[in-house]
Write a protein that holds these residues in place. Structure first.
Motif, PDB file in Angstrom:
ATOM      1  N   SER A 282       0.830  -1.214   0.000  1.00  0.00           N
ATOM      2  CA  SER A 282       0.000   0.000   0.000  1.00  0.00           C
ATOM      3  C   SER A 282       0.860   1.258   0.000  1.00  0.00           C
ATOM      4  N   LEU A 283       1.900   1.234   0.805  1.00  0.00           N
ATOM      5  CA  LEU A 283       2.809   2.386   0.856  1.00  0.00           C
ATOM      6  C   LEU A 283       3.536   2.574  -0.466  1.00  0.00           C
ATOM      7  N   ASP A 284       3.986   1.483  -1.067  1.00  0.00           N
ATOM      8  CA  ASP A 284       4.671   1.562  -2.359  1.00  0.00           C
ATOM      9  C   ASP A 284       3.753   2.190  -3.402  1.00  0.00           C
ATOM     10  N   LEU A 285       2.502   1.752  -3.408  1.00  0.00           N
ATOM     11  CA  LEU A 285       1.541   2.276  -4.371  1.00  0.00           C
ATOM     12  C   LEU A 285       1.237   3.751  -4.121  1.00  0.00           C
ATOM     13  N   HIS A 286       1.070   4.116  -2.851  1.00  0.00           N
ATOM     14  CA  HIS A 286       0.792   5.526  -2.544  1.00  0.00           C
ATOM     15  C   HIS A 286       1.979   6.413  -2.890  1.00  0.00           C
ATOM     16  N   TYR A 287       3.169   5.905  -2.676  1.00  0.00           N
ATOM     17  CA  TYR A 287       4.368   6.653  -3.038  1.00  0.00           C
ATOM     18  C   TYR A 287       4.380   6.882  -4.551  1.00  0.00           C
ATOM     19  N   ALA A 288       4.089   5.832  -5.325  1.00  0.00           N
ATOM     20  CA  ALA A 288       4.056   5.956  -6.785  1.00  0.00           C
ATOM     21  C   ALA A 288       2.981   6.941  -7.220  1.00  0.00           C
ATOM     22  N   LEU A 289       1.815   6.894  -6.572  1.00  0.00           N
ATOM     23  CA  LEU A 289       0.747   7.832  -6.910  1.00  0.00           C
ATOM     24  C   LEU A 289       1.163   9.268  -6.604  1.00  0.00           C
ATOM     25  N   ASP A 290       1.821   9.480  -5.471  1.00  0.00           N
ATOM     26  CA  ASP A 290       2.314  10.822  -5.133  1.00  0.00           C
ATOM     27  C   ASP A 290       3.260  11.333  -6.205  1.00  0.00           C
ATOM     28  N   LYS A 291       4.155  10.478  -6.673  1.00  0.00           N
ATOM     29  CA  LYS A 291       5.124  10.875  -7.707  1.00  0.00           C
ATOM     30  C   LYS A 291       4.417  11.160  -9.034  1.00  0.00           C
ATOM     31  N   ALA A 292       3.430  10.349  -9.385  1.00  0.00           N
ATOM     32  CA  ALA A 292       2.674  10.582 -10.627  1.00  0.00           C
ATOM     33  C   ALA A 292       1.882  11.885 -10.540  1.00  0.00           C
ATOM     34  N   THR A 293       1.302  12.149  -9.379  1.00  0.00           N
ATOM     35  CA  THR A 293       0.552  13.395  -9.179  1.00  0.00           C
ATOM     36  C   THR A 293       1.484  14.593  -9.282  1.00  0.00           C
ATOM     37  N   GLU A 294       2.665  14.460  -8.706  1.00  0.00           N
ATOM     38  CA  GLU A 294       3.661  15.529  -8.796  1.00  0.00           C
ATOM     39  C   GLU A 294       4.061  15.765 -10.256  1.00  0.00           C
ATOM     40  N   CYS A 295       4.236  14.698 -11.003  1.00  0.00           N
ATOM     41  CA  CYS A 295       4.560  14.798 -12.431  1.00  0.00           C
ATOM     42  C   CYS A 295       3.451  15.549 -13.168  1.00  0.00           C
ATOM     43  N   LYS A 296       2.211  15.152 -12.949  1.00  0.00           N
ATOM     44  CA  LYS A 296       1.079  15.814 -13.613  1.00  0.00           C
ATOM     45  C   LYS A 296       1.018  17.296 -13.264  1.00  0.00           C
ATOM     46  N   SER A 297       1.291  17.622 -12.017  1.00  0.00           N
ATOM     47  CA  SER A 297       1.280  19.029 -11.585  1.00  0.00           C
ATOM     48  C   SER A 297       2.368  19.822 -12.306  1.00  0.00           C
ATOM     49  N   GLU A 298       3.540  19.236 -12.420  1.00  0.00           N
ATOM     50  CA  GLU A 298       4.638  19.935 -13.096  1.00  0.00           C
ATOM     51  C   GLU A 298       4.343  20.097 -14.586  1.00  0.00           C
ATOM     52  N   LEU A 299       3.753  19.087 -15.200  1.00  0.00           N
ATOM     53  CA  LEU A 299       3.380  19.201 -16.607  1.00  0.00           C
ATOM     54  C   LEU A 299       2.334  20.299 -16.800  1.00  0.00           C
ATOM     55  N   SER A 300       1.375  20.340 -15.895  1.00  0.00           N
ATOM     56  CA  SER A 300       0.320  21.355 -15.970  1.00  0.00           C
ATOM     57  C   SER A 300       0.895  22.756 -15.772  1.00  0.00           C
ATOM     58  N   ALA A 301       1.749  22.913 -14.786  1.00  0.00           N
ATOM     59  CA  ALA A 301       2.349  24.224 -14.499  1.00  0.00           C
ATOM     60  C   ALA A 301       3.196  24.722 -15.671  1.00  0.00           C
ATOM     61  N   ALA A 302       3.825  23.800 -16.390  1.00  0.00           N
ATOM     62  CA  ALA A 302       4.667  24.172 -17.531  1.00  0.00           C
ATOM     63  C   ALA A 302       3.859  24.228 -18.832  1.00  0.00           C
ATOM     64  N   HIS A 303       2.551  24.007 -18.725  1.00  0.00           N
ATOM     65  CA  HIS A 303       1.651  24.029 -19.888  1.00  0.00           C
ATOM     66  C   HIS A 303       2.080  23.028 -20.965  1.00  0.00           C
ATOM     67  N   VAL A 304       2.503  21.858 -20.513  1.00  0.00           N
ATOM     68  CA  VAL A 304       2.898  20.796 -21.439  1.00  0.00           C
ATOM     69  C   VAL A 304       1.642  20.043 -21.848  1.00  0.00           C
ATOM     70  N   SER A 305       1.406  20.004 -23.145  1.00  0.00           N
ATOM     71  CA  SER A 305       0.238  19.307 -23.668  1.00  0.00           C
ATOM     72  C   SER A 305       0.691  18.425 -24.837  1.00  0.00           C
ATOM     73  N   ILE A 306       1.047  17.197 -24.507  1.00  0.00           N
ATOM     74  CA  ILE A 306       1.509  16.237 -25.509  1.00  0.00           C
ATOM     75  C   ILE A 306       0.605  15.008 -25.391  1.00  0.00           C
ATOM     76  N   LYS A 307      -0.069  14.666 -26.496  1.00  0.00           N
ATOM     77  CA  LYS A 307      -1.031  13.553 -26.466  1.00  0.00           C
ATOM     78  C   LYS A 307      -0.421  12.258 -25.954  1.00  0.00           C
ATOM     79  N   SER A 308       0.773  11.940 -26.400  1.00  0.00           N
ATOM     80  CA  SER A 308       1.384  10.665 -25.990  1.00  0.00           C
ATOM     81  C   SER A 308       1.675  10.651 -24.488  1.00  0.00           C
ATOM     82  N   VAL A 309       1.971  11.802 -23.913  1.00  0.00           N
ATOM     83  CA  VAL A 309       2.206  11.895 -22.467  1.00  0.00           C
ATOM     84  C   VAL A 309       0.899  11.666 -21.720  1.00  0.00           C
ATOM     85  N   THR A 310      -0.142  12.329 -22.178  1.00  0.00           N
ATOM     86  CA  THR A 310      -1.462  12.155 -21.558  1.00  0.00           C
ATOM     87  C   THR A 310      -1.898  10.700 -21.616  1.00  0.00           C
TER      88      THR A 310
END
Length: 183
Positions: A130-158
Motif C-alpha cells: 500500500s505504501l509503495d503504491l501511494h508513493y508511486a501515486l504521489d510521484k505521478a501526481t507531482e509529475c502531472k502538476s509539473e506538466l500542468s504548471a509548464a503548460h505541457v500538452s503532448i497527447k502521448s504523455v497524456t
C-alpha cells in the motif's frame, strides 16, 4: 528418414492437441469471484478497464486467490511504472521537444524512476504494498502538476499517464482487497 517423419508428426500432434484444448487469452478469464473482490474497489471508473488491466498479464488467468491477483497486479504496475519512466527518458532524447517543456519532462522521468525503486521492495510479503503504491501515486501526481504548471500538452504523455493510472488503480484495488478483505 521414417523416424524423422514420425517425430515431426508426433510433435505436430502434441501442438495441435494443446492448441485445441487450451483456451486462448481472449477466451480465458480470471475467476469471477476474484474479479468481484478486486474491480469494485478500483478507483478506475470502468469495471471493464479493471478487468482488461488484470487480463493483460497471463499469470492473472491462473490466479487462484486474491493474493495471487494482487501480486500479479503489483507486478504489472511495477512494469508499467518502469515503462513510463523509460517513456519519459526516450521523449527527452527527441529533437522536436519544446525546450520550455524539457524541465517538466525531466522531472517526470526522475519521479517515475524513483517510483520504480519503491516497487522493487517486498510488496505484499513485506507489508509495504500500500505504501509503495501511494508513493508511486504521489510521484505521478507531482509529475502531472509539473506538466500542468509548464503548460505541457503532448497527447502521448497524456495517454501514457492514463495507461499508468489504470494499472496503478487496479493494483491498488487488488492490494486493498487482500489487506482489507472485509470491505
Amino acid at each position: 528418414m521414417g523416424s524423422r517423419n514420425a517425430s515431426v508428426m508426433f510433435f505436430a500432434a502434441i501442438a495441435l492437441f494443446l492448441f485445441l484444448h487450451f483456451p486462448s487469452q481472449t477466451e480465458a478469464t480470471i475467476p469471477p469471484e476474484l474479479v468481484s473482490k478486486v474491480c469494485p474497489q478500483s478507483e478506475i471508473r470502468s469495471y471493464e478497464i479493471c478487468v482488461k488491466s488484470l487480463m493483460a498479464n497471463p499469470k492473472s488467468l491462473m490466479a487462484t486467490s486474491a493474493k495471487a491477483v494482487a501480486e500479479n497486479a503489483l507486478d504489472m504496475a511495477r512494469r508499467e511504472t518502469t515503462a513510463t519512466s523509460c517513456f519519459f527518458a526516450a521523449l527527452l532524447k527527441r529533437k522536436d521537444i519544446n525546450p520550455a517543456s524539457k524541465a517538466a519532462l525531466e522531472s517526470c522521468s526522475s519521479l517515475f524512476k524513483q517510483s520504480v525503486t519503491f516497487f522493487n521492495l517486498d510488496g505484499l510479503s513485506g507489508g509495504t504494498a500500500s505504501l509503495d503504491l501511494h508513493y508511486a501515486l504521489d510521484k505521478a501526481t507531482e509529475c502531472k502538476s509539473e506538466l500542468s504548471a509548464a503548460h505541457v500538452s503532448i497527447k502521448s504523455v497524456t495517454h501514457k499517464l492514463e495507461e499508468w493510472s489504470n494499472f496503478y488503480s487496479t493494483a491498488s484495488a487488488a492490494v486493498n482487497a487482500v489487506e482489507n478483505p472485509e470491505h
